[in-house]
Design an enzyme around this catalytic site. Structure first.
Site, short mmCIF file in Angstrom:
data_model
loop_
_atom_site.label_atom_id
_atom_site.label_comp_id
_atom_site.label_asym_id
_atom_site.label_seq_id
_atom_site.Cartn_x
_atom_site.Cartn_y
_atom_site.Cartn_z
N GLY A 1 -42.67 -69.62 -32.31
CA GLY A 1 -42.69 -71.06 -32.06
C GLY A 1 -41.52 -71.50 -31.21
O GLY A 1 -41.34 -71.04 -30.07
N ASN B 1 -55.83 -75.36 -32.15
CA ASN B 1 -55.27 -76.04 -33.32
C ASN B 1 -55.84 -77.45 -33.33
O ASN B 1 -55.78 -78.16 -32.33
CB ASN B 1 -53.73 -76.05 -33.18
N ASN C 1 -38.47 -82.02 -34.95
CA ASN C 1 -39.33 -82.68 -33.98
C ASN C 1 -40.26 -83.65 -34.68
O ASN C 1 -40.64 -83.44 -35.84
CB ASN C 1 -40.11 -81.67 -33.14
N CYS D 1 -48.94 -81.39 -40.61
CA CYS D 1 -48.00 -82.00 -39.69
C CYS D 1 -47.24 -83.12 -40.40
O CYS D 1 -47.84 -84.06 -40.92
CB CYS D 1 -48.71 -82.57 -38.47
N ILE E 1 -43.11 -85.14 -32.63
CA ILE E 1 -43.88 -85.43 -31.42
C ILE E 1 -44.97 -86.43 -31.76
O ILE E 1 -45.31 -87.30 -30.94
CB ILE E 1 -44.50 -84.12 -30.85
C1 LIG Z 1 -42.14 -79.36 -30.43
C2 LIG Z 1 -43.06 -78.83 -31.47
C3 LIG Z 1 -44.40 -79.24 -31.50
C4 LIG Z 1 -45.26 -78.78 -32.48
N1 LIG Z 1 -46.58 -79.18 -32.48
C5 LIG Z 1 -47.43 -78.67 -33.42
C6 LIG Z 1 -48.83 -79.00 -33.42
O1 LIG Z 1 -49.30 -79.75 -32.56
N2 LIG Z 1 -49.64 -78.49 -34.38
C7 LIG Z 1 -49.15 -77.64 -35.35
O2 LIG Z 1 -49.90 -77.18 -36.20
N3 LIG Z 1 -47.85 -77.28 -35.35
C8 LIG Z 1 -46.99 -77.77 -34.42
N4 LIG Z 1 -45.66 -77.39 -34.43
C9 LIG Z 1 -45.19 -76.44 -35.46
C10 LIG Z 1 -45.10 -75.02 -34.90
O3 LIG Z 1 -46.36 -74.52 -34.53
C11 LIG Z 1 -44.51 -74.08 -35.96
O4 LIG Z 1 -45.36 -74.10 -37.10
C12 LIG Z 1 -43.12 -74.49 -36.39
O5 LIG Z 1 -42.37 -74.93 -35.29
C13 LIG Z 1 -42.37 -73.37 -37.11
O6 LIG Z 1 -42.24 -72.25 -36.29
P1 LIG Z 1 -40.90 -71.95 -35.44
O7 LIG Z 1 -39.76 -72.04 -36.39
O8 LIG Z 1 -41.13 -70.58 -34.88
O9 LIG Z 1 -40.83 -73.00 -34.39
C14 LIG Z 1 -44.78 -77.87 -33.45
C15 LIG Z 1 -43.45 -77.45 -33.41
C16 LIG Z 1 -42.59 -77.92 -32.44
C17 LIG Z 1 -41.17 -77.45 -32.44
#
Ligand SMILES: Cc1cc2nc3c(=O)[nH]c(=O)nc-3n(C[C@H](O)[C@H](O)[C@H](O)COP(=O)(O)O)c2cc1C
Ligand SMILES: Cc1cc2nc3c(=O)[nH]c(=O)nc-3n(C[C@H](O)[C@H](O)[C@H](O)COP(=O)(O)OP(=O)(O)OC[C@H]3O[C@@H](n4cnc5c(N)ncnc54)[C@H](O)[C@@H]3O)c2cc1C
Ligand SMILES: Cc1cc2nc3c(=O)[nH]c(=O)nc-3n(C[C@H](O)[C@H](O)[C@H](O)COP(=O)(O)OP(=O)(O)OC[C@H]3O[C@@H](n4cnc5c(N)ncnc54)[C@H](O)[C@@H]3O)c2cc1C
Ligand SMILES: Cc1cc2nc3c(=O)[nH]c(=O)nc-3n(C[C@H](O)[C@H](O)[C@H](O)COP(=O)(O)O)c2cc1C
Ligand code: FES
Ligand code: FES
Lengths: 313, 275, 313, 275
Positions: free
Chosen positions: C269, C103, C73, C134, C75
């Site tokens: 997540g 956050n 992603n 990020c 975003i």
């Molecule tokens: C669509 C999307 C948006 C995310 N937005 C943020 C964010 O705004 N701030 C942040 O710290 N992490 C963000 N993340 C990271 C997630 O919080 C997480 O750290 C990461 O996806 C790994 O965990 P997972 O494998 O369980 O998804 C985002 C992840 C995804 C997939």
């Protein structure tokens, strides 16, 4: 005749291969094993299991565990040692006509140098790949790969011992790949293999113990492909030597992603385990793609990616 | 060794068609696969690596011993049966296959049971491991099967399908279940010790397949009785063909490892470092 | 009564949560959206989408692409900005009783500091999570996370502005996680979220263009779990503050791996996207496991892993 | 807004049973799903996120418009039909489903077609995108359907199943195929321009669904004729429920983005920044 057969010939600096599909180290043995459907002769080249000066028994089991779209391994560089390789396997390989790159591994700079100078004098070998990135051994290997300065000295030392094409196989983690790459090309290597496995782990929740005997292992397979693709693109954008991509190829499209992103050749690793026809599938898939897109030579494909931002060091 | 074998070996990869899949006991499925020549060269104790062809996950193929070649006396060699127990996601996926679906099958692989016709087999099987012993019984000429002793144990009485199958094939079968609902109430090892005077003859050779702890105890028992013993070792596997070195089995004395997929899965019990 | 209901209460330094299952930032919105089956109230806490001082439009599409057992992603931290969050969402959140961690993300130290001081004065918030990791924005974010010295100063600055529980969400790549962790805890943070997404890419081979508009994206999902598990174990082995695991949880077993490896809590997540019942599944799975293994409190589970080698810095 | 909706929303996740799956035209499958209440509240143009429940890969669910609720006049609401084309691994996996298999279905989701009974709909559908327009026809009372114009185009004449279906439902249908084997020989846009005098009435409103380039041209055409126009936008989606921000659609003027899964998938064409 617009659909002439495209030329898959692959020029990697001083080394020319009939095609860009290679077997990755540790996933195709010494090249002499019974490889079902692997068509070793049709490969651009086969990179051998990592070879050290002395035989190594490897790590205790369990050495592998499956993970989502991938696997962890900690083989621990089990191998029969240089002399047994030269005595038992090399004659068969010469006879076979399989194009061989030898992957080597040492615990000291001296060991790497001795491996290189001994292999230098052998006929029938196309080149060397220095494994400075194995996550599964206590000494050597990754220790060299993690520090660009140490790596630079190592590659320089080995370079002095051999005139063979020399590739350095980089670690994808624990070091900025571009820095390790630069340290290697400035020391005179002919190619960069990007990359080895990623350090990871898995836990048996019933036993509350690691699922790999030594605790951690290296992650390979499609799971890591997006990560290695990024590294390949980044290194290829800057490196004055060819990049050989390695990580998670499981179909022809995956190999095409690497070539388009800038890799001069692609290694197929653990994907072969679940699909013994994969070498041929990738090779034929690249060919079909080139026909479909009216490309007559591999150069038109390699690095043809557009729309990426600039790479800064 | 000749290089043509690269091409010979290619013949070992097949897309097999699921002919039949049926739950023969709770959580254990009988799977019949059809493909040209699939079992032509299969020797008892060898195995196949099975994988659904199109799916990226599970990533690795799974090893399974073969159970039977199908109708006795059929010349075919184009059919092979597997007995598998659902333990994780690969076997769960397999259990969702339906007749007509396709599976990629690589095999037969490895070094199986070494049966000397002069010997009288004493088979000891634990759980679904007994499947690999069924293939041995099927390969023994029918007239000799009545000399074969087979001990099959499981946790539950309703998990003794393999024992019934060996009995059907003509072996002399003793069953053991830990719930006591079928055969001897206890483990197969307890049964073995209890009946040993009945079971041991001059030419007895032990063939054991099951959990590692069971194999170790059978090996110790056989050694103490001076009986030769072969064991089939289960390890995780990735390639199945000897190139990944993932299936290491510690070998006694040497400090080194053998490959379960190549030098095994069947080993002489004294080759193994059990500790 | 051997099977008393185990206590899932989760003590993370100054913060006590009813259970260790959290929603990860960016995968559960602001907490006010219609979350099918997400049972936000049952969560230990919900971490909001990253919030900046000013609203951000985010990156152009395509922003996401699926990869093997995961997704990329980029975003680009689209969000409505601090004041709109406080005005539109916080009142609803307070009313709801959902436990909220905010956050936050800034492009300068100053921005982080202002976010922290403004949030400090709000009721109904449990804590702050600093996103310094990020991969999808040009300025700020990861730039802070990649250099332990810069990170140390940032965390110190934010620490001076707020007495709320303060977590730092680390990058898994481009920096040695243990060094970034140490820089953070020495600056006084209360917890370490390990980790964010891994920088990766994917190529559309037909177009020969990146599949994410800005070229690269962050990899999440089960694919990365073995990698993040390794980092969680390594950081938890040394850190004097709790580690909050985040990466690839797709079932209860995955969360158990993290807790056993030393995480004090686990964030779910992108796994929620394919399984809207996942929060409850993980929570109930942890409870069942504790009952089966006769554990009465979470402390018995956290860090119960045996058989790993020692961690050296 | 009340917090009870967290629980209300949970009702949108269902394990649905595959009732029927059949290839209605080459590469395109009709899938009928059954689950309690699944289509009770479905409005035309809304969509469902579908995923095989147990598999880790494909990782994400896939969005599909609903096609029909099934037997006309049935009160049920327990059945919904999808029409999908195989384009990648998710849809290939879906095509391997069999009656009796289970699928996880989240929905109905998003904001669908806004039909004002005072308006006369002019539907323009390209390829499998026309499925979402079928749902609109089905929701228009039978007696009003004869006023509906529907233009359906596809690359091949044999890909016009949706057009035939709308015709069966009672709409006035014009077909276009690029191979000329069915209906007008050309694109649906060429057909639209050619027949516009026939198609446009005082109360005409355009509803378009198909590839982005087609939508853009339809929108431009409608604007130039002063007709209101709604378009259904396809974007990659992860969550489907508005939390991931992955489905961004650029909105004209603002410089900002809307979520296709929440503010869409149906937008008024002038809302979209087409460049
Ligand atoms: C669509 C999307 C948006 C995310 N937005 C943020 C964010 O705004 N701030 C942040 O710290 N992490 C963000 N993340 C990271 C997630 O919080 C997480 O750290 C990461 O996806 C790994 O965990 P997972 O494998 O369980 O998804 C985002 C992840 C995804 C997939
Ligand atoms: C030579 C050989 C022959 C075999 N023959 C049969 C057979 O005939 N019938 C049968 O049901 N099974 C047989 N097995 C075991 C079978 O391969 C495993 O049960 C299967 O791989 C599990 O896959 P899974 O994805 O369902 O489980 P996973 O999700 O991979 O694992 C589930 C659990 O099983 C354990 N496990 C995984 N692989 C193995 C393994 N190879 N050995 C022991 N434990 C393992 C894991 O540690 C885990 O606890 C054989 C194994 C070998 C090596
Ligand atoms: C609101 C909505 C409604 C839809 N309704 C239908 C429907 O009724 N019937 C139908 O057949 N399809 C429909 N789609 C498209 C459908 O979701 C995709 O075809 C599907 O996700 C592809 O999955 P895959 O795994 O087979 O392909 P992938 O392997 O994911 O991709 C294959 C190819 O399709 C492209 N692709 C993937 N997802 C999309 C997407 N969402 N939009 C455009 N291109 C994409 C990829 O870039 C790639 O080139 C709809 C999409 C949306 C957003
Ligand atoms: C079982 C196994 C053994 C390996 N042994 C070696 C080795 O000896 N030397 C080496 O440089 N890389 C070794 N590797 C790494 C592979 O060559 C390759 O870099 C890695 O697996 C990533 O590629 P893949 O995802 O295609 O498998 C091994 C990998 C596996 C899975
Ligand atoms: S499974 Fe690969 S060597 Fe045995
Ligand atoms: S798909 Fe997640 S916000 Fe639209």
């Amino acid at each position: 005749m617009e659909e002439a057969r495209p030329d898959l010939g692959c020029r990697l600096k001083r080394l020319t291969l009939p095609n860009p599909v290679l077997a990755a180290s540790g996933t195709a043995g010494y090249g002499t094993e019974e490889l079902p459907g692997r068509a070793a002769l049709s490969l651009g080249a086969l990179v051998t299991k990592g070879i050290s000066l002395e035989p190594r028994p490897g790590n205790p089991p369990p050495r592998i565990v499956e993970t989502p779209c991938g696997m962890l391994n900690a083989i621990g560089l089990q191998n029969i040692g240089l002399e047994a390789f030269l005595g038992e396997h090399l004659p068969l390989l010469r006879e076979s006509g399989i194009r061989i790159i030898v992957n080597v591994f040492g615990e000291t700079e001296e060991e790497y140098a001795r491996l290189a100078s001994r292999l230098e004098t052998q006929h029938g070998l196309l080149g060397l790949e220095l494994n400075v990135s194995c996550p599964n051994v206590k000494k050597g290997g990754r220790a060299f790969g993690r520090d660009p300065d140490v790596l630079h000295l190592l590659v320089k030392r080995v370079r002095a011992e051999t005139s063979m094409p020399l590739w350095v196989k980089l670690a994808p983690d624990g070091v900025e790949p571009l820095e390790a790459a630069q340290a290697s090309w400035e020391a005179g290597c002919d190619g960069l293999t990007v990359a080895n496995t990623y350090l990871g782990m898995a836990v048996d929740v019933e036993q509350r113990r690691p699922r790999i005997s030594i605790g951690t292992g290296g992650l390979s397979g499609p799971a890591i492909r997006p990560l290695t693709l990024y590294r390949v693109w980044k290194v290829a954008a800057k490196a004055p030597v060819p990049v050989i991509a390695c990580g998670g190829v499981a179909c022809a499209k995956d190999a095409l992603e690497y070539l388009i992103a800038g890799a001069g050749a692609v290694q197929v690793g653990s994907g072969i385990f679940g699909n013994p026809g994969l070498y041929m599938e990738v090779l034929e898939g690249i060919r079909s793609y080139m026909i479909k897109h009216r490309m007559s030579s591999l150069e038109q494909l390699v690095g043809s990616l557009e729309g990426m931002p600039r790479v800064s060091f | 060794m000749s290089w043509s074998y690269h091409w010979g070996a290619m013949m070992k990869v097949r897309l097999a068609r699921v002919e039949l899949i049926t739950e023969v006991q709770p959580g254990t499925f009988l799977l019949a696969l059809a493909a040209q020549g699939i079992s032509q060269e299969a020797k008892p104790g060898q195995f196949y690596m099975l994988k659904t062809a199109q799916e990226a996950d599970p990533f690795l193929p799974r090893p399974f011993s073969w159970l039977r070649k199908g109708e006795e006396g059929s010349l075919g060699g184009n059919r092979v049966e597997i007995l598998f127990q659902v333990v994780g996601k690969g076997t769960a996926r397999l259990a969702r296959m339906r007749p007509g679906d396709q599976l990629q099958a690589l095999g037969p692989l490895g070094r199986g049971w070494q049966w000397d016709p002069a010997k009288t087999p004493l088979l000891v099987g634990g759980g679904v491991g007994a499947a690999s012993l069924v293939s041995l019984v099927e390969c023994i000429p029918p007239e000799k099967r009545s000399c074969v002793w087979a001990l099959v144990g499981a946790r539950l009485g309703k998990q003794l399908w393999c024992g019934q199958e060996m009995s059907r094939l003509g072996a002399r079968v003793l069953l053991a279940s830990q719930d006591g609902l079928e055969g001897f109430h206890g483990t197969v090892l307890e049964l073995l010790r209890r009946e040993e005077s009945l079971l041991i003859g001059a030419e007895t050779e032990v063939f054991a397949c099951g959990p590692r702890e069971m194999l170790k105890e059978v090996a110790t028992w056989a050694a103490s009785r001076g009986l030769p013993c072969q064991v089939s070792m289960e390890t995780p596997m990735a390639c199945g063909v000897g190139v990944c070195l993932g299936c290491a089995v510690k070998i006694s004395g040497s400090g080194g490892y053998a490959r379960a997929c190549q030098e095994g899965p069947v080993f002489r019990s004294e080759e193994i470092d059990w500790d």
